[in-house]
Design a protein around this motif. Structure first.
Motif, short mmCIF file in Angstrom:
data_model
loop_
_atom_site.label_atom_id
_atom_site.label_comp_id
_atom_site.label_asym_id
_atom_site.label_seq_id
_atom_site.Cartn_x
_atom_site.Cartn_y
_atom_site.Cartn_z
N ASP A 142 -63.23 -66.28 15.00
CA ASP A 142 -63.15 -64.96 15.59
C ASP A 142 -61.65 -64.75 16.23
N ILE A 143 -61.47 -63.15 16.03
CA ILE A 143 -60.15 -62.93 16.58
C ILE A 143 -60.29 -61.63 17.33
N TYR A 181 -62.82 -66.27 21.65
CA TYR A 181 -62.00 -66.05 20.29
C TYR A 181 -60.85 -67.17 20.13
N SER A 182 -60.82 -67.55 18.89
CA SER A 182 -59.78 -68.54 18.72
C SER A 182 -58.42 -68.09 18.70
N LEU A 183 -58.54 -66.67 18.46
CA LEU A 183 -57.26 -66.08 18.57
C LEU A 183 -57.07 -64.67 19.21
N ILE A 184 -56.11 -64.16 19.72
CA ILE A 184 -56.05 -62.90 20.56
C ILE A 184 -54.50 -62.34 19.98
N ILE A 185 -54.64 -61.25 19.26
CA ILE A 185 -53.14 -60.40 18.84
C ILE A 185 -53.36 -59.31 19.90
N CYS A 186 -52.13 -59.21 20.45
CA CYS A 186 -52.22 -58.07 21.69
C CYS A 186 -50.74 -57.27 21.59
N ASP A 187 -50.84 -55.90 21.72
CA ASP A 187 -49.87 -55.23 21.95
C ASP A 187 -49.24 -55.27 23.51
N ILE A 188 -48.19 -55.09 24.05
CA ILE A 188 -47.70 -55.19 25.10
C ILE A 188 -47.72 -53.85 25.86
N THR A 189 -47.36 -52.79 25.28
CA THR A 189 -47.39 -51.59 25.96
C THR A 189 -48.59 -50.74 25.65
N ASP A 230 -46.80 -66.74 19.60
CA ASP A 230 -45.93 -66.27 18.62
C ASP A 230 -45.55 -64.81 18.91
N TYR A 231 -44.56 -64.19 18.40
CA TYR A 231 -44.23 -62.76 18.95
C TYR A 231 -43.77 -62.29 17.72
N ILE A 232 -44.46 -61.00 17.26
CA ILE A 232 -44.17 -60.30 16.09
C ILE A 232 -43.63 -58.88 16.45
N MET A 244 -48.63 -59.11 5.17
CA MET A 244 -48.80 -60.14 4.80
C MET A 244 -48.06 -61.62 5.48
N VAL A 245 -47.05 -61.02 6.37
CA VAL A 245 -46.46 -61.93 7.01
C VAL A 245 -47.48 -62.08 8.37
N LEU A 246 -48.17 -61.44 8.89
CA LEU A 246 -49.11 -61.43 9.88
C LEU A 246 -50.16 -62.23 9.44
N VAL A 247 -50.80 -62.20 8.48
CA VAL A 247 -51.93 -62.92 7.91
C VAL A 247 -51.45 -64.34 7.53
N SER A 248 -50.21 -64.49 7.21
CA SER A 248 -49.72 -66.03 6.92
C SER A 248 -49.49 -66.53 8.26
N LYS A 249 -49.02 -65.92 9.42
CA LYS A 249 -48.89 -66.45 10.67
C LYS A 249 -50.31 -66.91 11.08
N VAL A 250 -51.35 -65.82 10.99
CA VAL A 250 -52.71 -66.08 11.39
C VAL A 250 -53.32 -67.28 11.00
N ASN A 251 -53.07 -67.40 9.35
CA ASN A 251 -53.59 -68.49 8.52
C ASN A 251 -52.97 -69.75 9.10
N ALA A 252 -51.60 -69.94 9.44
CA ALA A 252 -51.04 -71.10 9.74
C ALA A 252 -51.81 -71.48 11.37
N LEU A 253 -51.83 -70.58 12.10
CA LEU A 253 -52.58 -70.87 13.35
C LEU A 253 -53.77 -71.50 13.26
N MET A 254 -54.71 -70.73 12.39
CA MET A 254 -55.95 -71.28 12.32
C MET A 254 -55.92 -72.62 11.75
N ARG A 255 -55.10 -73.07 10.84
CA ARG A 255 -54.94 -74.15 10.18
C ARG A 255 -54.70 -75.58 11.36
N ARG A 256 -53.78 -74.94 12.19
CA ARG A 256 -53.65 -75.88 13.44
C ARG A 256 -54.93 -76.21 14.12
#
Length: 226
Positions: free
Chosen positions: A3-4, A46-54, A97-99, A106-118
């Motif tokens: 879950d994200i 949630y396993s992962l939270i993706i968040c804007d700052i502003t 991580d900070y994007i 594609m890069v976002l999904v790659s980073k998410v996949n890497a985190l989930m593998r961890r």
């Protein structure tokens, strides 16, 4: 299914990210304000939270700090704030991580996949590692100093274990990025390793981690397994 929670106030971008992550096999809950995100966090884990700052009702940095007090979920900031100090503030608030925008889905999904593998690989770790007054329970993914639990993010925990696995040997920034972030450094700011090393040293109150100028980092203490 992992879950994200996605907190992004731009509705079009929120929909695009949600669709892309769902297509990649993830369950995504969307929020557009801090209040909505906090309500989601009260109801679910949630396993992962993706968040804007502003955000319209406050700063995502404040949410990151609060989450780090109650959760070890992975945390990615996704923001237009791209200065060095903005990135440092993001990592100090607990980000794994900070994007910066604009970004590649594609890069976002790659980073998410890497985190989930961890997450998966960390759960498979077994046993206890220890160095002086610091102990890591790899099965429970918890760290203790003088018998008291220390709140580390998953990245910080993985970084500590990696340094311990290579105790007495110098590990380069490139090796750390490849092992912990699953990238070659192309999409990760060079300050990522430095900031996480500094946070780790501060939280553990240790001087066992040394910076070998031009080469990398080394954990000088003796590590035992049991």
């Amino acid at each position: 299914m992992q879950d994200i929670l996605l907190l992004e106030d731009d509705k079009s971008l929120n929909r695009g990210i949600t669709f892309t992550l769902q297509k990649a096999g993830y369950s995504v809950t969307s929020a557009f304000t801090l209040a909505e995100a906090e309500s989601c966090l009260e109801e679910s884990r949630y396993s992962l939270i993706i968040c804007d700052i502003t955000l319209p009702d406050g700063s995502g940095l404040d949410l990151g700090r609060r989450i780090r007090e109650i959760s070890d979920a992975y945390f990615i900031y996704l923001t237009a704030l791209d200065s060095e100090i903005d990135m440092v503030n993001g990592y100090e608030a607990g980000a794994d991580d900070y994007i910066t925008k604009p970004f590649s889905l594609m890069v976002l999904v790659s980073k998410v996949n890497a985190l989930m593998r961890r997450i998966g690989s960390a759960k498979e770790e077994k046993g206890v590692m220890a160095c002086k007054d610091i102990e890591v329970n790899c099965r429970e993914m918890k760290v203790y100093k003088d018998g008291r639990e220390v709140a580390l993010s998953k990245k910080e925990l993985q970084l500590l274990v990696y340094l311990w696995e290579n105790a007495g040997r110098i590990v380069s920034k490139e090796n750390i990025l490849e092992h912990i972030w699953d990238v070659d450094g192309q999409f990760v700011d060079d300050n990522t390793v430095t900031v996480n090393i500094s946070r780790l040293k501060a939280k553990l109150g240790t001087d066992e981690i040394s910076n070998v100028r031009g080469l990398g980092y080394i954990w000088s203490g003796k590590v035992i397994r049991r």
